[in-house]
Scaffold this motif. Structure first.
Motif, PDB file in Angstrom:
ATOM      1  N   MET A 223       0.822  -1.194   0.000  1.00 14.19           N
ATOM      2  CA  MET A 223       0.000   0.000   0.000  1.00 14.19           C
ATOM      3  C   MET A 223       0.863   1.254   0.000  1.00 14.19           C
ATOM      4  SD  MET A 223      -3.075   0.819  -0.177  1.00 14.19           S
ATOM      5  CE  MET A 223      -4.282   1.989   0.204  1.00 14.19           C
ATOM      6  N   ALA A 224       1.983   1.187   0.666  1.00 17.33           N
ATOM      7  CA  ALA A 224       2.885   2.345   0.734  1.00 17.33           C
ATOM      8  C   ALA A 224       3.430   2.677  -0.648  1.00 17.33           C
ATOM      9  CB  ALA A 224       4.021   2.074   1.704  1.00 17.33           C
ATOM     10  N   GLY A 225       3.616   1.635  -1.489  1.00 18.23           N
ATOM     11  CA  GLY A 225       4.100   1.859  -2.851  1.00 18.23           C
ATOM     12  C   GLY A 225       3.110   2.667  -3.678  1.00 18.23           C
ATOM     13  N   VAL A 226       1.824   2.407  -3.493  1.00 18.83           N
ATOM     14  CA  VAL A 226       0.790   3.140  -4.223  1.00 18.83           C
ATOM     15  C   VAL A 226       0.760   4.596  -3.778  1.00 18.83           C
ATOM     16  CG1 VAL A 226      -1.696   3.307  -4.633  1.00 18.83           C
ATOM     17  CG2 VAL A 226      -0.603   1.067  -4.589  1.00 18.83           C
ATOM     18  N   ILE A 227       0.858   4.818  -2.491  1.00 14.03           N
ATOM     19  CA  ILE A 227       0.840   6.189  -1.968  1.00 14.03           C
ATOM     20  C   ILE A 227       2.058   6.957  -2.470  1.00 14.03           C
ATOM     21  CG2 ILE A 227       0.987   7.573   0.147  1.00 14.03           C
ATOM     22  CD1 ILE A 227      -0.706   5.380   1.505  1.00 14.03           C
ATOM     23  N   THR A 228       3.218   6.302  -2.473  1.00 12.81           N
ATOM     24  CA  THR A 228       4.438   6.938  -2.981  1.00 12.81           C
ATOM     25  C   THR A 228       4.282   7.268  -4.463  1.00 12.81           C
ATOM     26  OG1 THR A 228       5.763   5.721  -1.374  1.00 12.81           O
ATOM     27  CG2 THR A 228       6.930   6.666  -3.258  1.00 12.81           C
ATOM     28  N   TYR A 229       3.711   6.336  -5.211  1.00 13.92           N
ATOM     29  CA  TYR A 229       3.504   6.554  -6.643  1.00 13.92           C
ATOM     30  C   TYR A 229       2.604   7.771  -6.883  1.00 13.92           C
ATOM     31  CZ  TYR A 229       1.768   5.861 -11.373  1.00 13.92           C
ATOM     32  OH  TYR A 229       1.408   6.055 -12.679  1.00 13.92           O
ATOM     33  N   VAL A 230       1.512   7.877  -6.157  1.00 15.39           N
ATOM     34  CA  VAL A 230       0.583   8.986  -6.324  1.00 15.39           C
ATOM     35  C   VAL A 230       1.257  10.307  -5.953  1.00 15.39           C
ATOM     36  CG1 VAL A 230      -1.568  10.004  -5.474  1.00 15.39           C
ATOM     37  CG2 VAL A 230      -1.483   7.575  -6.036  1.00 15.39           C
ATOM     38  N   LYS A 231       2.006  10.320  -4.856  1.00 14.43           N
ATOM     39  CA  LYS A 231       2.705  11.543  -4.450  1.00 14.43           C
ATOM     40  C   LYS A 231       3.720  11.974  -5.503  1.00 14.43           C
ATOM     41  CE  LYS A 231       2.375  11.121   0.574  1.00 14.43           C
ATOM     42  NZ  LYS A 231       3.128  10.915   1.828  1.00 14.43           N
ATOM     43  N   GLU A 232       4.486  11.017  -6.007  1.00 18.42           N
ATOM     44  CA  GLU A 232       5.488  11.346  -7.024  1.00 18.42           C
ATOM     45  C   GLU A 232       4.833  11.801  -8.331  1.00 18.42           C
ATOM     46  OE1 GLU A 232       7.970   7.902  -7.359  1.00 18.42           O
ATOM     47  OE2 GLU A 232       9.046   8.330  -5.482  1.00 18.42           O
ATOM     48  N   SER A 233       3.700  11.218  -8.658  1.00 16.96           N
ATOM     49  CA  SER A 233       2.976  11.633  -9.869  1.00 16.96           C
ATOM     50  C   SER A 233       2.511  13.077  -9.758  1.00 16.96           C
ATOM     51  CB  SER A 233       1.774  10.717 -10.116  1.00 16.96           C
ATOM     52  OG  SER A 233       2.200   9.400 -10.361  1.00 16.96           O
ATOM     53  N   PHE A 234       1.923  13.443  -8.621  1.00 13.47           N
ATOM     54  CA  PHE A 234       1.489  14.824  -8.429  1.00 13.47           C
ATOM     55  C   PHE A 234       2.669  15.782  -8.441  1.00 13.47           C
ATOM     56  CE2 PHE A 234      -2.593  13.162  -6.695  1.00 13.47           C
ATOM     57  CZ  PHE A 234      -3.433  13.894  -7.514  1.00 13.47           C
ATOM     58  N   GLU A 235       3.778  15.362  -7.832  1.00 21.64           N
ATOM     59  CA  GLU A 235       4.974  16.197  -7.811  1.00 21.64           C
ATOM     60  C   GLU A 235       5.488  16.437  -9.230  1.00 21.64           C
ATOM     61  OE1 GLU A 235       7.665  18.560  -5.894  1.00 21.64           O
ATOM     62  OE2 GLU A 235       6.034  17.454  -4.951  1.00 21.64           O
ATOM     63  N   GLU A 236       5.478  15.391 -10.053  1.00 22.90           N
ATOM     64  CA  GLU A 236       5.931  15.555 -11.436  1.00 22.90           C
ATOM     65  C   GLU A 236       4.985  16.451 -12.229  1.00 22.90           C
ATOM     66  OE1 GLU A 236       7.439  13.005 -15.261  1.00 22.90           O
ATOM     67  OE2 GLU A 236       7.334  12.083 -13.295  1.00 22.90           O
ATOM     68  N   LEU A 237       3.683  16.284 -12.040  1.00 13.83           N
ATOM     69  CA  LEU A 237       2.717  17.146 -12.725  1.00 13.83           C
ATOM     70  C   LEU A 237       2.901  18.604 -12.325  1.00 13.83           C
ATOM     71  CD1 LEU A 237      -0.549  15.014 -12.563  1.00 13.83           C
ATOM     72  CD2 LEU A 237       0.695  15.681 -14.617  1.00 13.83           C
ATOM     73  N   LYS A 238       3.206  18.845 -11.065  1.00 18.82           N
ATOM     74  CA  LYS A 238       3.344  20.206 -10.552  1.00 18.82           C
ATOM     75  C   LYS A 238       4.643  20.859 -11.034  1.00 18.82           C
ATOM     76  CE  LYS A 238       3.852  20.741  -6.142  1.00 18.82           C
ATOM     77  NZ  LYS A 238       3.620  20.805  -4.684  1.00 18.82           N
ATOM     78  N   ASN A 239       5.725  20.103 -11.104  1.00 18.38           N
ATOM     79  CA  ASN A 239       7.034  20.704 -11.352  1.00 18.38           C
ATOM     80  C   ASN A 239       7.596  20.489 -12.756  1.00 18.38           C
ATOM     81  OD1 ASN A 239       7.181  21.672  -8.715  1.00 18.38           O
ATOM     82  ND2 ASN A 239       7.945  19.710  -7.983  1.00 18.38           N
ATOM     83  N   ASN A 240       7.227  19.423 -13.445  1.00 17.51           N
ATOM     84  CA  ASN A 240       7.900  19.074 -14.693  1.00 17.51           C
ATOM     85  C   ASN A 240       7.040  19.193 -15.948  1.00 17.51           C
ATOM     86  OD1 ASN A 240      10.153  18.466 -13.165  1.00 17.51           O
ATOM     87  ND2 ASN A 240       9.626  16.298 -12.979  1.00 17.51           N
ATOM     88  N   VAL A 241       5.746  19.378 -15.781  1.00 15.87           N
ATOM     89  CA  VAL A 241       4.851  19.454 -16.940  1.00 15.87           C
ATOM     90  C   VAL A 241       4.631  20.912 -17.308  1.00 15.87           C
ATOM     91  CG1 VAL A 241       2.523  18.947 -17.789  1.00 15.87           C
ATOM     92  CG2 VAL A 241       3.717  17.286 -16.350  1.00 15.87           C
TER      93      VAL A 241
END
Length: 64
Positions: free
Chosen positions: A1-19
């Motif tokens: 479950m922690a892997g899914v939460i990490t994935y979602v956090k990293e996805s939002f971080e990438e959308l916010k900073n790299n897109v």
């Protein structure tokens, strides 16, 4: 479950900073262009369908 939460956090971080997001005014303009072409294309398909439908009805009317 922690892997899914990490994935979602990293996805939002990438959308916010790299897109690079399209400016709102350009997105609105492009949306209108897509809508207009979609309507024109659907009207063209409707017209071709109507012509073919009448042609098929006339053809089968002749062979009956």
């Amino acid at each position: 479950m922690a892997g899914v939460i990490t994935y979602v956090k990293e996805s939002f971080e990438e959308l916010k900073n790299n897109v690079t997001w399209t400016p709102w005014s350009e997105a609105q303009r492009l949306t209108v262009v897509v809508a207009v072409f979609s309507i024109l294309f659907s009207l063209a398909i409707w017209g071709i369908d109507t012509v073919f439908s009448r042609f098929i009805k006339a053809y089968f009317g002749l062979i009956n």
